[in-house]
Design a protein around this motif. Structure first.
Motif, PDB file in Angstrom:
ATOM      1  N   ASP A 207      39.126 -46.287 -65.689  1.00  0.00           N
ATOM      2  CA  ASP A 207      40.387 -46.281 -66.434  1.00  0.00           C
ATOM      3  C   ASP A 207      40.489 -47.461 -67.395  1.00  0.00           C
ATOM      4  OD1 ASP A 207      40.516 -48.247 -64.555  1.00  0.00           O
ATOM      5  OD2 ASP A 207      42.440 -47.641 -63.701  1.00  0.00           O
ATOM      6  N   GLY A 208      39.381 -48.167 -67.599  1.00  0.00           N
ATOM      7  CA  GLY A 208      39.383 -49.276 -68.548  1.00  0.00           C
ATOM      8  C   GLY A 208      39.911 -50.579 -67.981  1.00  0.00           C
ATOM      9  N   THR A 209      40.153 -50.608 -66.686  1.00  0.00           N
ATOM     10  CA  THR A 209      40.648 -51.830 -66.047  1.00  0.00           C
ATOM     11  C   THR A 209      39.556 -52.408 -65.145  1.00  0.00           C
ATOM     12  OG1 THR A 209      41.548 -50.652 -64.159  1.00  0.00           O
ATOM     13  CG2 THR A 209      42.989 -50.890 -66.070  1.00  0.00           C
ATOM     14  N   PRO A 210      39.708 -53.655 -64.742  1.00  0.00           N
ATOM     15  CA  PRO A 210      38.647 -54.253 -63.914  1.00  0.00           C
ATOM     16  C   PRO A 210      38.538 -53.590 -62.549  1.00  0.00           C
ATOM     17  CG  PRO A 210      40.238 -55.920 -64.658  1.00  0.00           C
ATOM     18  CD  PRO A 210      40.805 -54.592 -64.985  1.00  0.00           C
ATOM     19  N   ARG A 211      37.327 -53.362 -62.143  1.00  0.00           N
ATOM     20  CA  ARG A 211      37.068 -52.885 -60.783  1.00  0.00           C
ATOM     21  C   ARG A 211      36.385 -54.053 -60.071  1.00  0.00           C
ATOM     22  NH1 ARG A 211      37.921 -49.932 -56.778  1.00  0.00           N
ATOM     23  NH2 ARG A 211      36.183 -49.449 -55.431  1.00  0.00           N
ATOM     24  N   VAL A 212      37.011 -54.561 -59.021  1.00  0.00           N
ATOM     25  CA  VAL A 212      36.483 -55.740 -58.334  1.00  0.00           C
ATOM     26  C   VAL A 212      35.675 -55.264 -57.131  1.00  0.00           C
ATOM     27  CG1 VAL A 212      37.027 -57.951 -57.270  1.00  0.00           C
ATOM     28  CG2 VAL A 212      38.496 -57.046 -59.093  1.00  0.00           C
ATOM     29  N   HIS A 213      34.391 -55.529 -57.156  1.00  0.00           N
ATOM     30  CA  HIS A 213      33.507 -55.013 -56.107  1.00  0.00           C
ATOM     31  C   HIS A 213      33.393 -55.960 -54.926  1.00  0.00           C
ATOM     32  CE1 HIS A 213      32.098 -51.767 -58.730  1.00  0.00           C
ATOM     33  NE2 HIS A 213      32.194 -52.661 -59.696  1.00  0.00           N
ATOM     34  N   LYS A 214      33.301 -57.240 -55.247  1.00  0.00           N
ATOM     35  CA  LYS A 214      32.965 -58.162 -54.160  1.00  0.00           C
ATOM     36  C   LYS A 214      33.607 -59.507 -54.438  1.00  0.00           C
ATOM     37  CE  LYS A 214      30.408 -59.810 -50.696  1.00  0.00           C
ATOM     38  NZ  LYS A 214      29.114 -59.685 -50.084  1.00  0.00           N
ATOM     39  N   VAL A 215      34.053 -60.168 -53.382  1.00  0.00           N
ATOM     40  CA  VAL A 215      34.539 -61.550 -53.496  1.00  0.00           C
ATOM     41  C   VAL A 215      33.838 -62.379 -52.437  1.00  0.00           C
ATOM     42  CG1 VAL A 215      36.524 -63.098 -53.420  1.00  0.00           C
ATOM     43  CG2 VAL A 215      36.817 -60.772 -54.308  1.00  0.00           C
ATOM     44  N   TRP A 216      33.186 -63.426 -52.892  1.00  0.00           N
ATOM     45  CA  TRP A 216      32.650 -64.420 -51.965  1.00  0.00           C
ATOM     46  C   TRP A 216      33.644 -65.575 -51.927  1.00  0.00           C
ATOM     47  CZ3 TRP A 216      29.717 -61.833 -55.564  1.00  0.00           C
ATOM     48  CH2 TRP A 216      28.615 -61.101 -55.094  1.00  0.00           C
TER      49      TRP A 216
ATOM     50  N   LEU B  69      48.189 -53.578 -54.215  1.00  0.00           N
ATOM     51  CA  LEU B  69      46.779 -53.236 -54.085  1.00  0.00           C
ATOM     52  C   LEU B  69      46.634 -52.201 -52.974  1.00  0.00           C
ATOM     53  CD1 LEU B  69      44.099 -54.565 -55.384  1.00  0.00           C
ATOM     54  CD2 LEU B  69      43.715 -55.389 -53.056  1.00  0.00           C
ATOM     55  N   ARG B  70      45.757 -51.244 -53.166  1.00  0.00           N
ATOM     56  CA  ARG B  70      45.503 -50.228 -52.143  1.00  0.00           C
ATOM     57  C   ARG B  70      44.054 -50.335 -51.670  1.00  0.00           C
ATOM     58  NH1 ARG B  70      49.626 -46.376 -51.804  1.00  0.00           N
ATOM     59  NH2 ARG B  70      51.254 -46.691 -53.371  1.00  0.00           N
ATOM     60  N   ILE B  71      43.742 -49.626 -50.608  1.00  0.00           N
ATOM     61  CA  ILE B  71      42.441 -49.829 -49.949  1.00  0.00           C
ATOM     62  C   ILE B  71      41.284 -49.518 -50.903  1.00  0.00           C
ATOM     63  CG2 ILE B  71      42.261 -47.512 -48.925  1.00  0.00           C
ATOM     64  CD1 ILE B  71      41.101 -48.937 -46.385  1.00  0.00           C
ATOM     65  N   ASN B  72      41.475 -48.522 -51.791  1.00  0.00           N
ATOM     66  CA  ASN B  72      40.392 -48.171 -52.708  1.00  0.00           C
ATOM     67  C   ASN B  72      40.187 -49.221 -53.793  1.00  0.00           C
ATOM     68  OD1 ASN B  72      43.036 -47.141 -53.442  1.00  0.00           O
ATOM     69  ND2 ASN B  72      42.053 -46.333 -55.265  1.00  0.00           N
ATOM     70  N   GLU B  73      41.108 -50.182 -53.879  1.00  0.00           N
ATOM     71  CA  GLU B  73      40.992 -51.260 -54.865  1.00  0.00           C
ATOM     72  C   GLU B  73      40.595 -52.578 -54.229  1.00  0.00           C
ATOM     73  OE1 GLU B  73      44.557 -49.143 -57.399  1.00  0.00           O
ATOM     74  OE2 GLU B  73      44.975 -50.524 -55.773  1.00  0.00           O
ATOM     75  N   MET B  74      40.440 -52.564 -52.909  1.00  0.00           N
ATOM     76  CA  MET B  74      40.122 -53.800 -52.184  1.00  0.00           C
ATOM     77  C   MET B  74      38.623 -54.059 -52.244  1.00  0.00           C
ATOM     78  SD  MET B  74      41.477 -56.254 -50.264  1.00  0.00           S
ATOM     79  CE  MET B  74      40.733 -57.608 -49.325  1.00  0.00           C
ATOM     80  N   PRO B  75      38.240 -55.230 -52.725  1.00  0.00           N
ATOM     81  CA  PRO B  75      36.811 -55.550 -52.759  1.00  0.00           C
ATOM     82  C   PRO B  75      36.269 -55.868 -51.365  1.00  0.00           C
ATOM     83  CG  PRO B  75      38.118 -57.427 -53.521  1.00  0.00           C
ATOM     84  CD  PRO B  75      39.083 -56.293 -53.289  1.00  0.00           C
TER      85      PRO B  75
END
Lengths: 718, 152
Positions: free
Chosen positions: A599-608, A661-667
């Motif tokens: 959708d043109g917005t950031p998708r956050v995959h991982k956070v260390w 934030l929803r679960i599908n957006e949680m890194p």
């Protein structure tokens, strides 16, 4: 399972005979059928210091938590500290809320009872170690007297008291009554931290089970016979008041009992929640907007920007900023960053239950973050002496700062609603989600103007930051919470100036999980990243070079870089960003990996995430707070704004337009805790500040678009 | 008069037929494990099972429940529920805990239909349940753990 069985199990556990070290138990006076499902433990009278430990005849050890449990883990953390010095077994530990008492249960950093600022462990650490050690010494003295052996020969381990010479052994419960009569030692001996067996271990949380089977009792779950349910119709403008109202339709709703004007709006009283809501929906209220905030968010942004260049409140000035920016060969960068109002939106909206007792006193059940203040406020509104009001603090469905308000404005409303009745019926007052989202006490709007100067050698030589927004503390002079994280910039930059402007509006401000760092962390960490990029420096190496005087920032940053294997190739289409923020005495560095979502917005995959919070009392809770802080901060940065539309009307109203934030957006999240021997500091808030700037930094490197306005997604879809 | 089965027991309700199931459960049946969070089916805190599938009780008028079978967090049972409960406790999923009844009801329903869910399955089944504490990381883990134990 019904709520009746909850009551009996809870009460039999809490009302069980046993030792109360350091204070006396007043008899419980709940009438058998007047109240159901109330968590006991809040209605005791205390008489002495060290009122933190109770031992039951059944060997259970109950820690009285002066801090409210709304998910950040003080029940578990405080019990860990007591259990350590008591040499208890973890399985025997319990925790309940202490009564309200601004002296005995004061937050030692606030001077009154209160939870906030990530201080629960930090201010309680020494105090509860002593409370645990004192209780242990009294149990040992009791055993020595009982067995007629020297106390020095007695050992305690995992909840067992033992004397090797005689072979005598006992649990805590059997000796509890006798221990209560022992004189507590003036200065109990504390353990050497190297001998800790519980602190630093991954102990399970004490409140998990009841929160997975529906038996945990929150304020909203409390019921009493013949209870009234009340909601209040509030205005859609801040500062508006009731001009007139027509309740003729509302009164026709079956179950509506009464309708009254209160200072905060119009209260509807009913026999059940739905009738109250339906009655409220049928009200016609005309509002007086003469004193209301009528500016829109866009107008406020423009008004705030006009203050740039005006004389403000100087928070910091090191070196000579004007000279640094004017020097030959210096290039500069400017940015204006706009932050919206943010609602806290805890899952359990504000609520309270009031029950008047036959002696005229009143029990209040609520999620009290400042119990003493709530008590005094309720008493004042109800026209009672504060000794006639008991605050029974309940576990609470989140807060993130929302339930900590000076002057207890929520309690003013709830008590006014109860006080407008004759008090013969118990009353539950609740806010709906709409009341919550539109209720103010937001993280204020801020506008930052940033200027950075870089010399010909690629050194950052000047930093000039102006911050415009409301003072959360309501101050006319400098409010540290507006500038924290900027005025004490960790980076060594020779010429540094931070200016603050306090603005006045009708929108009530409040601290929001990590307070000033919600915006200063973002502004500082995105701008330093951009300056480093301008001079061709690596975001991690560049920061480390500026942090040579800050070993704990350095430690977390190096650790997180190692965890993420910083510098290794990144998958196609992805980019990384980093940020490090110290808040509330704890240091947190995060690296995020993002891509451009469909959708043109950031998708956050991982956070260390690497955190240094001193001695890690409970690593399980610390990791949970980092994970949760990341999700909470990320949701706000991506999606959230409360906006005032044309004429100052609040635009958002519920979770459909104030996104979570929803679960599908949680890194995916990976947390490392830096080993430390420093005194423990907090973890409830410090996980929040770095994630936003880390995402924005990755986004800028991915798309070449710096983030100048939050939330990210509104800007992108506008 | 509305008649329905609640956690295996026959119940009746003769109040306002528009009353959402949520408030019937909480105010009349005193089953308070099911939570209010938004009232507009956005957060999932009120999730129950109605005739075997998840239902947001906050927007379900009691009139539409006539003859149906409702299961709440207090009454949920079976191998999926056991596995989910155990997994939730084992890794301490809850923080404030307020949304967790709804999370668990959604997770149990997922495993009843999809015993070995992928991450995408989890996203699909759980995205309607908001957790403001953002315990999502552990929710995902616990669902996978529960699926693994059910296999064994």
């Amino acid at each position: 399972m019904t709520i009746h069985t909850i009551k009996s199990t809870r009460r039999s556990f809490l009302a069980g005979a046993g030792l109360v070290i350091g204070f006396t138990l007043a008899p419980k006076v709940f009438s058998a059928n007047a109240l159901e499902g109330v968590q006991a433990g809040g209605a005791e009278t205390l008489s002495a210091m060290n009122a933190f430990v109770k031992i039951g005849a059944d060997d259970t050890v109950t820690v009285l938590s002066k801090h409210i449990e709304f998910g950040q883990g003080p029940f578990t953390g405080l019990a860990t500290i007591v259990a350590e010095e008591l040499d208890a077994d973890w399985s025997q530990m319990r925790a309940v809320h202490s009564p309200a008492d601004d002296k005995v249960y004061a937050n030692l950093m606030f001077g009154l009872q209160g939870t906030g600022g990530s201080t629960a462990i930090a201010n309680s650490y020494d105090q509860l170690r002593k409370a645990g050690a004192t209780a242990r010494a009294m149990l040992v003295a009791a055993a020595a007297a009982e067995w007629n052996v020297p106390a020095s020969e007695i050992t305690v381990s995992k909840g067992r008291i033992m004397h090797a010479g005689s072979g005598k052994e006992s649990g805590f419960g059997a000796l509890a009554a006798k221990a209560a009569t022992q004189t507590p030692p003036a200065e109990p001996k504390l353990k050497d931290p190297k001998d800790f067996v519980l602190i630093g271990k991954e102990l399970p949380k004490l409140d998990t089970l009841s929160k997975t089977n529906g038996t945990a009792v929150y304020t909203l779950d409390i019921t009493a016979d013949n209870m009234l349910y009340a909601v209040v119709e509030h205005p859609a403008h801040f500062g508006a008041t009731v001009k007139s109202f027509d309740d003729s339709e509302a009164r026709k709703v079956a179950g509506v009992v009464d309708i009254k004007q209160v200072p905060q709006g119009v209260a509807v009283y009913a026999d059940n929640t739905f009738a109250a809501l339906k009655g409220r929906a049928a009200l016609k209220v005309e509002w007086d907007l003469s004193k209301a905030e009528t500016r829109s968010s866009d107008q406020l942004t423009a008004d705030y920007a006009k203050l740039f260049g005006e004389k403000g409140l100087q928070a910091t000035h090191n070196g000579d900023v004007d000279k640094a920016f004017g020097a030959a060969g210096v290039q500069s960068l400017e940015a204006t960053i706009v932050f919206p109002f943010l609602a806290h939106a805890p899952m359990e909206p504000l609520d309270a239950v009031f029950i008047k007792r036959p002696d005229g006193s009143v029990d209040v059940y609520n999620g009290a973050q400042f119990p003493g203040m709530d008590k005094n406020t309720a008493a004042k509104v109800l026209g009672l002496d504060s000794s006639k009001v008991r605050i029974n603090t309940q576990i609470t469905g989140g807060s993130f700062g929302r339930k900590a308000q000076f002057g207890s404005p929520y309690m003013q409303e709830a008590a006014a609603v109860f006080g407008a009745t004759d008090g013969t019926r118990p009353l539950k007052h609740m806010w709906t989600r709409e009341d919550d989202i539109r209720g103010g006490y937001y993280r204020p709007m801020y506008v930052h103007k940033m200027r950075g100067a870089m010399d010909a050698n690629g050194q950052i030589v000047g930093w000039d930051q102006t911050i415009v927004g409301q003072s959360i503390m309501g101050k006319a002079d400098l409010d540290d919470s507006s500038v924290e994280g900027a005025s004490d910039l960790p980076y060594t930059i020779p010429n540094l100036r931070v200016i603050s402007h306090n603005t006045k509006l009708e929108v009530p401000p409040l601290w929001w999980r990590s307070v000033g760092h919600t915006h200063t962390g973002f502004a500082v960490e995105t701008f330093v990243d951009e300056l480093l990029q301008k001079v061709g420096k690596d975001p991690v190496e560049g920061r480390l070079a500026l942090l040579q005087k800050e070993p704990r920032h350095t430690g977390t940053l190096k650790k997180v870089a190692e965890m993420a294997n910083w510098g290794s190739p990144i998958p196609e289409g992805r980019q990384r960003g980093v940020a490090v923020v110290k808040s509330f005495g704890s240091y947190v560095a995060q690296i995020v990996e993002i891509s451009l979502g469909e959708d043109g917005t950031p998708r956050v995959h991982k956070v260390w995430c690497a955190v240094d919070c001193g001695i890690a009392v409970n690593p399980n809770v610390i990791a949970a707070q980092m994970e949760g802080g990341i999700g909470y901060g990320l949701g706000a940065v991506l999606f959230d704004a409360i906006t005032l539309g044309e004429g100052g009307k609040i635009v958002q109203s519920n979770f459909h337009d104030y996104r979570s934030l929803r679960i599908n957006e949680m890194p995916a999240v990976e947390v490392a805790i830096i080993p430390s021997t420093e005194k423990p500091t907090g973890v409830g808030e410090p996980g929040v500040p770095p994630v936003g700037p880390a995402v924005a930094n990755a986004w800028r490197r991915l798309t070449n678009n710096p983030v100048r306005q939050l939330p990210l997604v509104n800007v992108l879809s506008a | 008069m509305i008649t329905f089965k609640l956690n295996g027991q026959q119940r009746t309700f003769d109040g306002d037929p528009e009353t959402p199931l949520l408030w019937v459960l909480r105010d009349f049946e005193k089953l308070t494990g099911t939570k209010y969070g938004c009232g507009i089916a956005q957060c999932g805190a009120c999730t129950v099972h109605m005739d075997g599938t998840t239902r947001r009780s906050c927007i379900t008028p009691i009139s539409t429940v006539d003859g149906s079978e409702i299961v709440t967090i207090e009454g949920i049972e079976g191998k999926e529920a056991e596995a989910i409960h155990k997994a939730w406790v084992a890794i301490d999923v809850p923080q404030c805990g307020y949304c967790q009844s709804g999370q668990i009801m959604s997770a149990v329903a997922l495993l009843q239909v999809t015993p070995k869910p992928t991450d995408d399955d989890i996203d699909g089944a759980m995205a309607g349940n908001i957790c403001r504490c953002a315990t999502y990381h552990r929710i995902r883990q616990a669902i996978h753990d529960a699926a693994d134990t059910m296999e064994g």
